[in-house]
Enzyme design. Structure first.
Site, short mmCIF file in Angstrom:
data_model
loop_
_atom_site.label_atom_id
_atom_site.label_comp_id
_atom_site.label_asym_id
_atom_site.label_seq_id
_atom_site.Cartn_x
_atom_site.Cartn_y
_atom_site.Cartn_z
N SER A 129 3.93 -1.81 10.38
CA SER A 129 5.39 -1.86 10.57
C SER A 129 6.00 -3.22 10.24
O SER A 129 6.94 -3.66 10.91
CB SER A 129 5.76 -1.41 11.99
OG SER A 129 5.38 -0.06 12.19
N ASN A 133 0.87 -1.18 0.00
CA ASN A 133 0.00 0.00 0.00
C ASN A 133 0.91 1.23 0.00
O ASN A 133 1.48 1.57 1.03
CB ASN A 133 -0.90 -0.03 1.25
CG ASN A 133 -1.73 1.23 1.39
OD1 ASN A 133 -1.80 2.05 0.48
ND2 ASN A 133 -2.35 1.40 2.56
N GLY A 169 2.98 2.66 10.73
CA GLY A 169 3.91 3.76 10.53
C GLY A 169 4.65 4.19 11.78
O GLY A 169 5.31 5.22 11.80
N HIS A 211 -9.37 1.18 5.15
CA HIS A 211 -8.07 1.37 5.82
C HIS A 211 -8.27 2.33 7.00
O HIS A 211 -9.09 3.24 6.92
CB HIS A 211 -7.05 1.93 4.82
CG HIS A 211 -5.66 1.92 5.37
ND1 HIS A 211 -5.21 2.87 6.25
CD2 HIS A 211 -4.64 1.04 5.20
CE1 HIS A 211 -3.96 2.58 6.60
NE2 HIS A 211 -3.59 1.47 5.97
N GLU A 214 -4.92 -4.59 10.89
CA GLU A 214 -3.88 -3.58 11.05
C GLU A 214 -4.14 -2.80 12.33
O GLU A 214 -4.96 -1.86 12.34
CB GLU A 214 -3.89 -2.60 9.87
CG GLU A 214 -3.59 -3.24 8.54
CD GLU A 214 -3.07 -2.21 7.53
OE1 GLU A 214 -1.97 -2.41 7.03
OE2 GLU A 214 -3.76 -1.22 7.28
N LYS A 222 0.10 4.23 -0.29
CA LYS A 222 -0.56 5.43 0.26
C LYS A 222 -0.34 6.61 -0.71
O LYS A 222 -0.27 6.39 -1.92
CB LYS A 222 -0.06 5.70 1.68
CG LYS A 222 -0.18 4.43 2.57
CD LYS A 222 0.05 4.65 4.02
CE LYS A 222 -0.12 3.31 4.75
NZ LYS A 222 0.03 3.43 6.20
N GLU A 255 -6.70 4.80 7.92
CA GLU A 255 -6.53 6.21 7.57
C GLU A 255 -7.81 6.75 6.93
O GLU A 255 -8.15 7.93 7.10
CB GLU A 255 -5.30 6.38 6.66
CG GLU A 255 -4.02 6.16 7.47
CD GLU A 255 -2.85 5.56 6.70
OE1 GLU A 255 -2.87 5.56 5.46
OE2 GLU A 255 -1.91 5.08 7.37
P1 13P Z 1 3.37 0.61 7.68
O1 13P Z 1 3.88 -0.68 7.10
O2 13P Z 1 4.08 1.82 7.16
O3 13P Z 1 3.28 0.56 9.17
O4 13P Z 1 1.85 0.78 7.15
C1 13P Z 1 0.99 -0.27 7.27
C2 13P Z 1 -0.25 0.05 6.52
O5 13P Z 1 -1.02 0.92 6.90
C3 13P Z 1 -0.50 -0.68 5.28
O6 13P Z 1 -1.80 -0.47 4.83
#
Ligand code: 13P
Length: 254
Positions: A216, A9, A176, A98, A170, A11, A100
């Site tokens: 992560s 992903n 992140g 997601h 997640e 983003k 976010e």
């Molecule tokens: P990270 O791997 O940067 O923690 O992000 C995970 C994520 O949100 C994947 O959709």
């Protein structure tokens, strides 16, 4: 045997040219180095999807995914992109819900249920995300939160339709942040999700469900996470923005 899926992903990262360069590197490395049935999904920004799908061509173990879609098929919804349009540019997967999207765009389970329907109606696979915040985990509400996210977003589906769903767990506190859920914490929630699905749809559907872990994931923690019996892949953020680290994570999935 259920499918193993690693999705990157991206983003809101990478210019168009950077995205093409990254995709080409990943495609070459996957071709040369990955000799398993693991499915690799690249989820760049909308604007890159058609070109990335073109680069992937007919490689059987690679496909593209979108990071979001709208609930409706077409019409006067300025700025939105429908599942049908995404299908037309070669998408096979769409990430739905997601954290976010839930956090910054106030997406609720009821809307996500409609997005899931739109993805399935167009013959693609939703990657439906769930996961608790740090406060929810600290107050031991995580199972309750995940149960409502999964049941309200997905349990209106028939067993047959559900067979095309991928779930990604997640934990928001691990995204992140560099903090990964421990393998035991991740496995515990994955087994819980599979149990919910088994109660609703039966053991066979539950056993066929791919449940990805995200938060992560890095090459050095991927092998241990992916060795857990209920972890069937990863949804990768930061480490998917670099070809070497992403492909090393793919190779950890055996
Ligand atoms: P990270 O791997 O940067 O923690 O992000 C995970 C994520 O949100 C994947 O959709």
């Amino acid at each position: 045997m259920r499918k193993k899926i690693i999705a990157g992903n991206w983003k809101m990262n990478k210019s168009f040219q950077e995205g093409l360069d990254l995709s080409s590197e990943i495609i070459n490395m996957v071709r040369d180095e990955v000799h398993t049935a693991t499915q690799v999904v690249l989820c760049p920004p909308f604007t890159h999807l058609n070109a990335v799908a073109g680069l992937i061509g007919n490689a059987v173990n690679m496909s593209t995914g979108a990071q979001n879609c709208y609930t409706e098929t077409s019409g006067a919804y300025t700025g939105e992109v429908s599942a049908a349009i995404l299908k037309s540019v070669g998408c096979s997967y769409i990430i739905v819900g997601h954290s976010e999207r839930r956090q910054y765009f106030a997406e609720k389970n009821a809307t996500l249920a409609k997005k899931t329907d739109a993805v399935l109606a167009n013959g693609m696979n939703p990657i439906y995300c769930c996961g608790e915040t740090l406060d929810e985990r600290n107050s031991e509400k995580h199972f309750e939160v995940i149960k409502s996210q999964v049941s309200e977003g997905l349990f209106h589906l028939s067993g047959e339709a559900f067979g095309n769903v991928v779930i990604a767990y997640e934990p928001v506190w691990a995204i992140g942040t560099g903090v990964t859920a421990s393998t035991a914490q991740a496995q515990e929630v994955h087994a819980f999700i599979r149990g919910l699905v088994s109660e609703k749809y039966g053991i066979e559907v539950a056993n066929n469900l791919t449940i990805q872990y995200g938060g992560s994931v890095k090459p050095d923690n991927a092998v241990e996470l992916f060795s857990q019996p209920d972890i069937d892949g990863g949804l990768i953020g930061g480490a998917a923005l670099q070809s070497r680290s992403f492909v090393d994570i793919v190779k950890a999935m055996n």
